[in-house]
Scaffold this active site. Structure first.
Site, PDB file in Angstrom:
ATOM      1  N   HIS A   1     -27.477  52.430  17.673  1.00 18.09           N
ATOM      2  CA  HIS A   1     -26.035  52.324  17.905  1.00 18.09           C
ATOM      3  C   HIS A   1     -25.399  53.687  18.096  1.00 18.09           C
ATOM      4  O   HIS A   1     -24.540  53.882  18.943  1.00 18.09           O
ATOM      5  CB  HIS A   1     -25.376  51.657  16.686  1.00 18.09           C
TER       6      HIS A   1
ATOM      7  N   ARG B   1     -25.981  41.829  32.414  1.00 17.40           N
ATOM      8  CA  ARG B   1     -26.633  41.142  31.286  1.00 17.40           C
ATOM      9  C   ARG B   1     -25.853  39.861  30.979  1.00 17.40           C
ATOM     10  O   ARG B   1     -24.920  39.868  30.172  1.00 17.40           O
ATOM     11  CB  ARG B   1     -26.633  42.042  30.047  1.00 17.40           C
TER      12      ARG B   1
ATOM     13  N   ARG C   1     -29.027  39.295  35.956  1.00 20.25           N
ATOM     14  CA  ARG C   1     -30.202  38.951  35.165  1.00 20.25           C
ATOM     15  C   ARG C   1     -29.945  37.612  34.486  1.00 20.25           C
ATOM     16  O   ARG C   1     -28.899  37.429  33.853  1.00 20.25           O
ATOM     17  CB  ARG C   1     -30.462  40.015  34.105  1.00 20.25           C
TER      18      ARG C   1
ATOM     19  N   GLU D   1     -40.817  44.594  31.758  1.00 19.01           N
ATOM     20  CA  GLU D   1     -40.541  44.948  30.362  1.00 19.01           C
ATOM     21  C   GLU D   1     -41.780  44.779  29.500  1.00 19.01           C
ATOM     22  O   GLU D   1     -41.843  45.263  28.382  1.00 19.01           O
ATOM     23  CB  GLU D   1     -39.440  44.028  29.797  1.00 19.01           C
TER      24      GLU D   1
ATOM     25  N   ASN E   1     -36.169  49.902  27.888  1.00 20.18           N
ATOM     26  CA  ASN E   1     -35.964  49.721  26.439  1.00 20.18           C
ATOM     27  C   ASN E   1     -37.065  48.816  25.886  1.00 20.18           C
ATOM     28  O   ASN E   1     -37.716  49.129  24.891  1.00 20.18           O
ATOM     29  CB  ASN E   1     -34.596  49.093  26.151  1.00 20.18           C
ATOM     30  N   ASP E   2     -37.263  47.683  26.539  1.00 13.84           N
ATOM     31  CA  ASP E   2     -38.302  46.771  26.057  1.00 13.84           C
ATOM     32  C   ASP E   2     -39.694  47.242  26.450  1.00 13.84           C
ATOM     33  O   ASP E   2     -40.642  47.075  25.687  1.00 13.84           O
ATOM     34  CB  ASP E   2     -38.047  45.346  26.559  1.00 13.84           C
TER      35      ASP E   2
ATOM     36  N   ARG F   1     -37.550  48.408  18.819  1.00 12.72           N
ATOM     37  CA  ARG F   1     -36.562  49.322  19.406  1.00 12.72           C
ATOM     38  C   ARG F   1     -35.404  49.604  18.456  1.00 12.72           C
ATOM     39  O   ARG F   1     -34.639  50.535  18.660  1.00 12.72           O
ATOM     40  CB  ARG F   1     -36.060  48.792  20.753  1.00 12.72           C
TER      41      ARG F   1
ATOM     42  N   CYS G   1     -33.522  50.006  34.924  1.00 12.90           N
ATOM     43  CA  CYS G   1     -32.210  49.584  34.408  1.00 12.90           C
ATOM     44  C   CYS G   1     -32.112  49.747  32.899  1.00 12.90           C
ATOM     45  O   CYS G   1     -31.117  49.363  32.306  1.00 12.90           O
ATOM     46  CB  CYS G   1     -31.885  48.157  34.827  1.00 12.90           C
TER      47      CYS G   1
HETATM   48  C1  PEP Z   1     -34.449  46.871  28.832  1.00  9.24           C
HETATM   49  O1  PEP Z   1     -35.184  46.241  28.048  1.00  9.24           O
HETATM   50  O2  PEP Z   1     -34.644  48.044  29.170  1.00  9.24           O
HETATM   51  C2  PEP Z   1     -33.261  46.212  29.402  1.00  9.24           C
HETATM   52  C3  PEP Z   1     -32.573  46.776  30.371  1.00  9.24           C
HETATM   53  O3  PEP Z   1     -32.895  45.030  28.839  1.00  9.24           O
HETATM   54  P1  PEP Z   1     -32.128  44.928  27.434  1.00  9.24           P
HETATM   55  O4  PEP Z   1     -31.822  46.302  26.965  1.00  9.24           O
HETATM   56  O5  PEP Z   1     -30.910  44.105  27.685  1.00  9.24           O
HETATM   57  O6  PEP Z   1     -33.152  44.218  26.606  1.00  9.24           O
HETATM   58 MG    MG Z   2     -34.874  44.131  27.800  1.00 12.24          MG
END
Ligand code: PEP
Ligand code: MG
Length: 563
Positions: free
Chosen positions: A196, A298, A335, A423, A446-447, A457, A494
């Site tokens: 955060h 999203r 998405r 991902e 991120n994933d 994460r 992304c």
């Molecule tokens: C990601 O996983 O990088 C992504 C863009 O999706 P989210 O952060 O919404 O899981």
């Molecule tokens: Mg993701």
């Protein structure tokens, strides 16, 4: 008082998350109520259980109102975080749990702690975003205790002069209330690039370094020079040189603010710079930025507070509000629902999974409930038709080529361009086969980082692993980008990695064709890319891939591209 002890000059290092250089005194945020005050308070001396509960209610009202006041002054993600904290403080379930413990004869502080622990257990068990709420809950407990024992609420002190805020980790409510005019930079001992703290710092454009070992040993008032690009914190630097670094950085940043797109390397290779959006409001403001479209809408974020699934017509209206600002020459990548794990959506998420991040989330929800996906695709197609906006649709959490093919067929049946997110490492490894069945790929770093490194994460203790600069993650991105190059199809990023100006250049060097990010990051990334040629991007990619770890990767890419 600051001494000239050698340890003062120690250079601390962490994970840089928001670029920028800042110089100022350290302001240390302590997260605990003083043990002396708690000891003096004892059992509170209440006449009975009702009197103790009344004191609890007063404390809840004060803490809840405090959050709400700050929420009213904030906007966007910050306001949402603070409103959620106000709601959590006033939660009736928490009150019932406190009352239950009071009835067994426990004193108020013991009852409050037991009730909070009970909820911590529940949230931790749910994992993902709910586990992240544990920090909020513990923060609320400390604030309630402070009110009960008559101390000021712990957390971020109000700076009396422009300062660098140093904390172990900031609760979302703390970061959300920050005033960028007096907080020059943020340094936290824990937390990772997707914490955060990082997300809010990025939104407020406050230079930020997280996961800094030894940060809490810094003495309040120590002058610090924070470099949010290199991830370094220098203590008691030469004041003249430090001010010069800040001046040069502000000048460079002022230059960034004037970047007006479109995305190009210095030698003219086009790279689409796109925005990540969550609803109509963020889409309208992103449309004002120099972006060629939206690279990630999203959709699940529109439904986090919904109990029931919206009808196709209502979905079409919601999506139209996001698509409309980009009608004309720009496009929007929608998405489909990424419900589950860290983003629970009441009408879609499976309850009670042992391990929700590896469970039925994203596209997997359609395995047993294909109609849910069909209705969403109908809503998206209607919105695309009504707004006339070029609309691409992609699925989250795709693991196999067969899943990608089935999804693409459904999207194309509705006349839209079909893609999938990368991902899961399996999707990256088979990117070339994925591209035989879809029109484009978008890497969710991120994933992808979470699943490649087997590191949650949201886990603040694993910041060094949940870092997209990890060479293994970059290797998977390089495989995906190369597959795109060979197929002549678009492969974008992304996840948060796209918002890192330095990493963005290396990603382009791997063959990535678009970068989608929070609107606040658009100008810094676009401007940085405009200063480097494709050869330098390729060298940067090679250096990042060859590095031993994220820190070495950043240093090597800085060396290639220049400060
Ligand atoms: C990601 O996983 O990088 C992504 C863009 O999706 P989210 O952060 O919404 O899981
Ligand atoms: Mg993701």
């Amino acid at each position: 008082m600051v001494t000239s002890d050698a340890s003062q000059n120690t250079l601390l290092r962490g994970t840089p998350v928001v670029p920028g250089v800042a110089h100022g005194p350290a302001l240390i945020a302590r997260s605990e109520v003083s043990p002396d005050a708690v000891a003096r308070f004892g059992d509170g001396g209440y006449a009975d259980e009702e009197a103790a509960l009344a004191a609890y209610d007063d404390a809840v009202a004060a803490v809840g109102d405090g959050f709400q006041r700050r929420a009213d002054k904030a906007s966007g993600a910050a306001a949402e975080v603070l409103t959620a904290s106000a709601g959590l403080a006033r939660d009736r379930g928490l009150r019932s749990a406190v009352r239950k413990h009071l009835r067994t004869g426990d004193d108020l502080l013991t009852s409050l702690h037991a009730a909070v622990e009970q909820f911590v257990g529940i949230f931790t068990g749910m994992g993902g975003l709910m586990a992240e709420r544990v920090t909020d809950l513990q923060d609320i407990e400390r604030r309630l205790v402070a009110h009960l024992v008559g101390e000021p609420e712990p957390g971020v002190p109000t700076p009396r002069e422009p300062s660098i805020l140093v904390a172990e980790d900031l609760a979302p409510a703390d970061t959300a209330g920050l005033d960028p005019s007096v907080v020059l930079a943020l340094v936290t001992e824990r937390g990772g690039p997707t914490s955060h703290t990082a997300i809010i710092a990025r939104q407020l454009a406050i230079p930020c370094v997280v996961g800094v070992a030894g940060a809490m040993a810094i003495l309040g008032g120590t002058r610090l020079l924070v470099d949010g690009t290199a991830g370094t914190i220098e203590q008691e630097p030469d004041a003249v040189e430090a001010d010069e670094r800040v001046r040069a950085d502000s000048e460079a940043r002022a230059g960034l603010a004037t970047w007006s797109g479109p995305g190009r390397t210095a030698d003219g290779t086009p790279v689409k710079i796109l925005a990540n959006v969550a609803d109509g409001e963020s889409s309208r403001s992103a449309a004002e930025a120099p972006v060629e479209g939206v690279g990630l809408f999203r959709t699940e974020l529109c439904f986090l507070n919904r109990k029931d699934e919206p009808s196709v017509e209502e979905q079409a209206e919601i999506y139209s509000r996001v698509l409309a600002p980009f009608a004309g020459k720009r496009y929007v990548v929608v998405r489909t629902l990424d419900a589950g794990s860290d983003k629970p959506v009441a009408f879609a998420t499976h309850e009670g999974e042992e391990n929700p991040a590896l469970g039925v989330r994203g596209l997997r929800l359609s395995f047993t409930n294909p109609a849910l996906l069909d209705r969403q695709l109908d809503g998206i197609a209607l919105a695309a038709q009504r707004t006339g906006t070029e609309t691409w649709v992609m699925a989250p959490m795709v693991a196999t080529v067969a899943e990608a093919a089935d999804f693409a067929a459904k999207v194309r049946d509705r006349g839209l361009k079909a893609g999938v997110m990368v991902e899961v490492p399996s999707a990256a490894l088979l990117a070339h086969r994925m591209l035989e069945v879809v029109d484009f790929l978008s890497v969710g770093t991120n994933d992808l980082t979470q699943y490649t490194m087997a590191a949650d994460r949201m886990a603040t203790d694993l910041a060094h692993l949940t870092d997209p600069w990890q060479p293994a993650v970059l290797q998977l991105i390089a495989i995906t980008a190369e597959a795109g190059r060979q197929a002549g199809k678009s492969v974008g990023i992304c996840g948060e990695a796209a918002a890192d100006p330095l990493l963005a250049c290396a990603l382009v060097g791997m063959g990535i064709t678009s970068l989608s990010m929070a609107a606040a990051a658009v100008r810094p990334v676009g401007a940085r890319l405009a200063t480097v040629g494709m050869d330098a991007c390729e060298d940067a990619a090679e250096a990042a891939l060859a590095a031993a770890d994220p820190m070495a990767g950043r240093a090597a890419v800085l060396e290639v591209l220049g400060g």
